[in-house]
Design an enzyme around this catalytic site. Structure first.
Site, PDB file in Angstrom:
ATOM      1  N   LYS A  13       0.944  -1.254  -0.078  1.00 28.47           N
ATOM      2  CA  LYS A  13       0.148  -0.133   0.081  1.00 28.47           C
ATOM      3  C   LYS A  13       0.882   1.254  -0.052  1.00 28.47           C
ATOM      4  CE  LYS A  13      -2.198  -1.106   3.864  1.00 28.47           C
ATOM      5  NZ  LYS A  13      -1.632  -1.990   4.338  1.00 28.47           N
ATOM      6  N   ARG A  88      -9.583   0.887   8.998  1.00 28.14           N
ATOM      7  CA  ARG A  88      -9.189  -0.497   9.677  1.00 28.14           C
ATOM      8  C   ARG A  88      -9.985  -1.188  10.074  1.00 28.14           C
ATOM      9  NH1 ARG A  88      -3.234   0.687   9.364  1.00 28.14           N
ATOM     10  NH2 ARG A  88      -1.890  -1.197   9.870  1.00 28.14           N
ATOM     11  N   ARG A 127      12.232  -5.649   5.227  1.00 21.78           N
ATOM     12  CA  ARG A 127      11.989  -4.617   4.542  1.00 21.78           C
ATOM     13  C   ARG A 127      12.963  -3.614   5.436  1.00 21.78           C
ATOM     14  NH1 ARG A 127       5.632  -3.137   4.850  1.00 21.78           N
ATOM     15  NH2 ARG A 127       5.347  -2.647   7.140  1.00 21.78           N
ATOM     16  N   ARG A 161      11.470  -0.655  11.073  1.00 21.00           N
ATOM     17  CA  ARG A 161      10.272  -0.236  11.985  1.00 21.00           C
ATOM     18  C   ARG A 161      10.506  -1.314  13.127  1.00 21.00           C
ATOM     19  NH1 ARG A 161       4.880   0.269   8.475  1.00 21.00           N
ATOM     20  NH2 ARG A 161       4.108  -0.603  10.433  1.00 21.00           N
ATOM     21  N   ARG A 172      -0.373  -8.512  13.564  1.00 19.09           N
ATOM     22  CA  ARG A 172      -0.727  -7.352  12.633  1.00 19.09           C
ATOM     23  C   ARG A 172      -1.704  -8.229  11.339  1.00 19.09           C
ATOM     24  NH1 ARG A 172       4.649  -4.555  11.252  1.00 19.09           N
ATOM     25  NH2 ARG A 172       3.375  -3.638   9.824  1.00 19.09           N
TER      26      ARG A 172
HETATM   27  P1  AMP Z   1       0.792   0.642   9.389  1.00 14.34           P
HETATM   28  O1  AMP Z   1       1.835   1.460   9.180  1.00 14.34           O
HETATM   29  O2  AMP Z   1      -0.512   1.060   8.746  1.00 14.34           O
HETATM   30  O3  AMP Z   1       1.239  -0.776   9.253  1.00 14.34           O
HETATM   31  O4  AMP Z   1       0.418   0.817  10.890  1.00 14.34           O
HETATM   32  C1  AMP Z   1       1.384   0.388  11.765  1.00 14.34           C
HETATM   33  C2  AMP Z   1       0.347   0.545  13.239  1.00 14.34           C
HETATM   34  O5  AMP Z   1      -0.012   1.626  13.632  1.00 14.34           O
HETATM   35  C3  AMP Z   1      -0.583  -0.574  13.143  1.00 14.34           C
HETATM   36  O6  AMP Z   1      -0.033  -1.948  13.539  1.00 14.34           O
HETATM   37  C4  AMP Z   1      -1.470   0.003  14.321  1.00 14.34           C
HETATM   38  O7  AMP Z   1      -0.846  -0.322  15.719  1.00 14.34           O
HETATM   39  C5  AMP Z   1      -1.286   1.459  14.214  1.00 14.34           C
HETATM   40  N1  AMP Z   1      -2.456   1.877  12.894  1.00 14.34           N
HETATM   41  C6  AMP Z   1      -2.205   2.421  11.851  1.00 14.34           C
HETATM   42  N2  AMP Z   1      -3.264   2.768  11.346  1.00 14.34           N
HETATM   43  C7  AMP Z   1      -4.310   2.512  12.206  1.00 14.34           C
HETATM   44  C8  AMP Z   1      -5.660   2.563  12.149  1.00 14.34           C
HETATM   45  N3  AMP Z   1      -6.354   2.931  11.018  1.00 14.34           N
HETATM   46  N4  AMP Z   1      -6.300   2.219  13.076  1.00 14.34           N
HETATM   47  C9  AMP Z   1      -5.894   1.361  14.158  1.00 14.34           C
HETATM   48  N5  AMP Z   1      -4.456   1.213  14.359  1.00 14.34           N
HETATM   49  C10 AMP Z   1      -3.585   2.035  13.322  1.00 14.34           C
END
Ligand code: AMP
Length: 215
Positions: A13, A88, A127, A161, A172
């Site tokens: 994404k 989400r 990554r 990360r 996740r």
């Molecule tokens: P991402 O970078 O999208 O993989 O997000 C990393 C982490 O941020 C996720 O594992 C969640 O802990 C938190 N997070 C990101 N976006 C959301 C969302 N829309 N709702 C809830 N938690 C989020």
């Protein structure tokens, strides 16, 4: 145009969102990036989110929705939004409708990046990104051409990360299956979902997305 890129962690994404930004001048709204920035800055939002993110669980709906609303308010009305990692949950999807309505925007496309879950753990745990410009790399699939030097900006520092480890990735993915995948039918009922094979080479994924946006 306002679009959602939907798919599990590691589906691509972020990469595809960045390409849309470069090609179309759209704006990427990644709640993950916003939360990581908040953690780094030590804001109250960051303090609330840090431990939850480290566990790979979802932070509260209210918190991320507030971030999205603020970002939309800060960008030009004519600039298209790419929602990356948001919504989400079903509650976030409902809130997003209200957020967009209130700003005279509507959702044009939901693009689902479908991927083979087995491949995701390897994709995610390998990554890393350039600490200066954010260009993405991978231990197995895409090392910098000159080892230790970013192809794009020449930077020599890279970062990973903290939640890209195998154990957190599994949480996740479970969160995605339980809470995020179920929102697809909401958008399917509106006839705005297009599915793209996220296992294809990146350029093919980009081309497929371009075709959808032109339709
Ligand atoms: P991402 O970078 O999208 O993989 O997000 C990393 C982490 O941020 C996720 O594992 C969640 O802990 C938190 N997070 C990101 N976006 C959301 C969302 N829309 N709702 C809830 N938690 C989020």
């Amino acid at each position: 145009m306002n679009i959602i890129l939907l798919g599990p962690p590691g589906a691509g994404k972020g990469t595809q969102a960045q390409r849309l930004v470069e090609r179309h001048g759209m704006r990427q709204l990644s709640t993950g990036d916003m939360l990581r920035a908040a953690v780094k800055a030590g804001t109250p939002t960051g303090l609330e989110a840090k431990a939850v993110m480290e566990r790979g669980e979802l932070v509260s709906d209210a918190l991320v929705s507030a971030l999205i609303g603020d970002e939309l308010d800060a960008m030009g009305e004519q600039t298209g939004a790419i929602f990356d990692g948001y919504p989400r949950t079903a509650a976030q999807a409902e809130t997003l409708d209200g957020i967009l309505n209130a700003r005279g925007r509507k959702l044009d496309h939901v693009i689902e990046l479908s991927v083979d879950e087995e491949a995701l753990v390897e994709r995610i745990t390998g990554r890393f990104t350039c600490a200066s410009c954010g260009k993405g790399y991978h231990d197995t699939f895409e090392q910098p051409k000159v080892p230790g030097t970013c192809d794009k900006c020449g930077g020599t520092e890279f970062k990973r990360r903290p939640d890209d480890n195998a154990e957190t990735v599994r949480t996740r993915l479970a969160e995605y299956r339980a809470k995020t995948a179920p929102i697809l039918p909401i958008y399917e009922a509106r006839g705005i979902v297009s599915k793209v094979d996220g296992m294809s080479p990146m350029d093919e994924v980009t081309a497929a997305i371009e075709t959808i946006l032109k339709a």
